[in-house]
Design a protein around this motif. Structure first.
Motif, PDB file in Angstrom:
ATOM      1  N   ASN A   1      -0.301  -1.703   7.645  1.00  0.00           N
ATOM      2  CA  ASN A   1      -1.277  -1.583   6.574  1.00  0.00           C
ATOM      3  C   ASN A   1      -2.506  -0.875   7.141  1.00  0.00           C
ATOM      4  OD1 ASN A   1      -3.326  -1.929   4.702  1.00  0.00           O
ATOM      5  ND2 ASN A   1      -2.690  -3.989   4.138  1.00  0.00           N
TER       6      ASN A   1
ATOM      7  N   GLY B   1      -7.565  -6.572   4.863  1.00  0.00           N
ATOM      8  CA  GLY B   1      -6.330  -5.913   4.480  1.00  0.00           C
ATOM      9  C   GLY B   1      -5.623  -6.556   3.306  1.00  0.00           C
TER      10      GLY B   1
ATOM     11  N   MET C   1       0.850  -1.172   0.000  1.00  0.00           N
ATOM     12  CA  MET C   1       0.000   0.000   0.000  1.00  0.00           C
ATOM     13  C   MET C   1       0.895   1.234   0.000  1.00  0.00           C
ATOM     14  SD  MET C   1      -3.014   1.067   2.659  1.00  0.00           S
ATOM     15  CE  MET C   1      -4.488   0.798   1.738  1.00  0.00           C
TER      16      MET C   1
ATOM     17  N   PHE D   1      -8.624  -2.742  -1.169  1.00  0.00           N
ATOM     18  CA  PHE D   1      -8.358  -3.681  -0.092  1.00  0.00           C
ATOM     19  C   PHE D   1      -9.675  -4.140   0.505  1.00  0.00           C
ATOM     20  CE2 PHE D   1      -4.502  -1.341  -0.492  1.00  0.00           C
ATOM     21  CZ  PHE D   1      -3.506  -2.272  -0.249  1.00  0.00           C
TER      22      PHE D   1
ATOM     23  N   LEU E   1       2.227   3.399   7.445  1.00  0.00           N
ATOM     24  CA  LEU E   1       2.903   2.934   6.232  1.00  0.00           C
ATOM     25  C   LEU E   1       4.417   2.970   6.398  1.00  0.00           C
ATOM     26  CD1 LEU E   1       0.928   4.571   3.284  1.00  0.00           C
ATOM     27  CD2 LEU E   1       1.139   2.139   3.793  1.00  0.00           C
TER      28      LEU E   1
END
Length: 149
Positions: A74, A148, A1, A144, A69
């Motif tokens: 996540n 996740g 991500m 997502f 991040l």
């Protein structure tokens, strides 16, 4: 991500507005009743803090996600402890501003204002946790699922 996959401004605004509206509907009558304060005065104070909180909500959540991040987390997958830390840090930012404002606006002692603030804080810690959990399922992060992935 990546940062580009985080929630956009429109989504953050929807999140903040629904959060504040639902919070006010639940918290203001409970606070006025529980502390014996005027519903109108408590409501005006609630609206002031609500506007301040909407701004804080968008800024705080954006930077919380960036930090997550940065350290390999996540944002679309937050377990119990991460959600608890998220809610506690969010509410901790308000204690510094809210106690003097509550005391002044409602003509309360600092001790009673602190008690009222802690009541709001404990309410909002649970509310924040539950609200964000439900929100993430209704409006998942782009690309997502709720797990996740």
């Amino acid at each position: 991500m990546t940062v580009r996959q985080l929630r956009n401004t429109k989504d953050r605004m929807r999140h903040a507005i629904f959060y504040e509206l639902m919070g006010l509907i639940l918290a203001v009558p409970l606070a006025a009743w529980g502390f014996g304060t005027d519903l109108w005065d408590t409501g005006v104070l609630g609206i002031f803090f609500s506007i301040l909180a909407m701004i804080w909500n968008m800024v705080y959540n954006h930077y919380f996600d960036i930090m997550l991040l940065k350290y390999g987390g996540n944002p679309a997958h937050r377990g119990f402890w991460l959600r608890a830390v998220h809610a506690l840090l969010f509410e901790a930012g308000f204690i510094i501003v809210s106690v003097p404002a509550i005391a002044w606006w409602l003509s309360l002692s600092l001790a009673k204002a602190l008690a009222m603030d802690l009541g709001f804080t404990f309410f909002y810690i649970g509310y924040t946790y539950l609200y964000n959990w439900v929100y993430d399922r209704i409006f998942p992060y782009p690309g997502f699922n709720a797990k996740g992935v």
